[in-house]
Motif scaffolding. Structure first.
Motif, PDB file in Angstrom:
ATOM      1  N   GLU A  13      13.571 -30.373 -30.531  1.00 52.23           N
ATOM      2  CA  GLU A  13      14.308 -30.260 -31.787  1.00 52.23           C
ATOM      3  C   GLU A  13      15.779 -29.951 -31.534  1.00 52.23           C
ATOM      4  O   GLU A  13      16.654 -30.463 -32.230  1.00 52.23           O
ATOM      5  N   ALA A  14      16.070 -29.134 -30.532  1.00 53.27           N
ATOM      6  CA  ALA A  14      17.463 -28.806 -30.206  1.00 53.27           C
ATOM      7  C   ALA A  14      18.207 -30.053 -29.719  1.00 53.27           C
ATOM      8  O   ALA A  14      19.365 -30.274 -30.095  1.00 53.27           O
ATOM      9  N   GLU A  15      17.553 -30.860 -28.908  1.00 50.89           N
ATOM     10  CA  GLU A  15      18.189 -32.092 -28.423  1.00 50.89           C
ATOM     11  C   GLU A  15      18.386 -33.083 -29.557  1.00 50.89           C
ATOM     12  O   GLU A  15      19.412 -33.763 -29.623  1.00 50.89           O
ATOM     13  N   LYS A  16      17.407 -33.183 -30.462  1.00 52.73           N
ATOM     14  CA  LYS A  16      17.537 -34.100 -31.592  1.00 52.73           C
ATOM     15  C   LYS A  16      18.675 -33.679 -32.509  1.00 52.73           C
ATOM     16  O   LYS A  16      19.360 -34.518 -33.091  1.00 52.73           O
ATOM     17  N   ALA A  17      18.892 -32.369 -32.636  1.00 47.87           N
ATOM     18  CA  ALA A  17      19.956 -31.875 -33.504  1.00 47.87           C
ATOM     19  C   ALA A  17      21.338 -32.247 -32.971  1.00 47.87           C
ATOM     20  O   ALA A  17      22.293 -32.354 -33.746  1.00 47.87           O
ATOM     21  N   LYS A  18      21.440 -32.466 -31.665  1.00 49.14           N
ATOM     22  CA  LYS A  18      22.728 -32.830 -31.070  1.00 49.14           C
ATOM     23  C   LYS A  18      23.120 -34.272 -31.387  1.00 49.14           C
ATOM     24  O   LYS A  18      24.299 -34.613 -31.334  1.00 49.14           O
ATOM     25  N   LEU A  19      22.158 -35.116 -31.699  1.00 47.65           N
ATOM     26  CA  LEU A  19      22.426 -36.531 -31.930  1.00 47.65           C
ATOM     27  C   LEU A  19      22.512 -36.835 -33.421  1.00 47.65           C
ATOM     28  O   LEU A  19      21.740 -36.308 -34.215  1.00 47.65           O
ATOM     29  N   ASP A  20      23.433 -37.712 -33.765  1.00 50.85           N
ATOM     30  CA  ASP A  20      23.479 -38.142 -35.150  1.00 50.85           C
ATOM     31  C   ASP A  20      22.429 -39.231 -35.386  1.00 50.85           C
ATOM     32  O   ASP A  20      21.809 -39.729 -34.452  1.00 50.85           O
ATOM     33  N   THR A  21      22.241 -39.600 -36.616  1.00 49.96           N
ATOM     34  CA  THR A  21      21.185 -40.546 -36.985  1.00 49.96           C
ATOM     35  C   THR A  21      21.368 -41.896 -36.312  1.00 49.96           C
ATOM     36  O   THR A  21      20.410 -42.474 -35.799  1.00 49.96           O
TER      37      THR A  21
END
Length: 63
Positions: free
Chosen positions: A26-34
């Motif tokens: 989840e932390a890694e996904k939060a770093k990337l935009d859609t």
């Protein structure tokens, strides 16, 4: 010996390991935009399809 038993013998609880992994993802996904996530997803779908085809081809040749 199951994986749960192995982890228990090693002193690692599977639930804690799973929760920690989910938090990191989840932390890694939060770093990337859609838009970036969509591009990354397309890349890995392509890699998966190519790897699957190579596996089928290797299986056909070897068996």
């Amino acid at each position: 010996m199951s994986l749960d038993e192995f982890l228990k013998d090693a002193g690692i609880k599977a639930n804690e390991l799973t929760d920690e992994l989910k938090t990191k993802i989840e932390a890694e996904k939060a770093k990337l935009d859609t838009e970036t996530r969509r591009k990354v997803r397309k890349f890995w779908i392509g890699v998966s399809v190519v790897a699957f085809c190579l596996g089928i081809g290797a299986g056909y040749l070897l068996f």
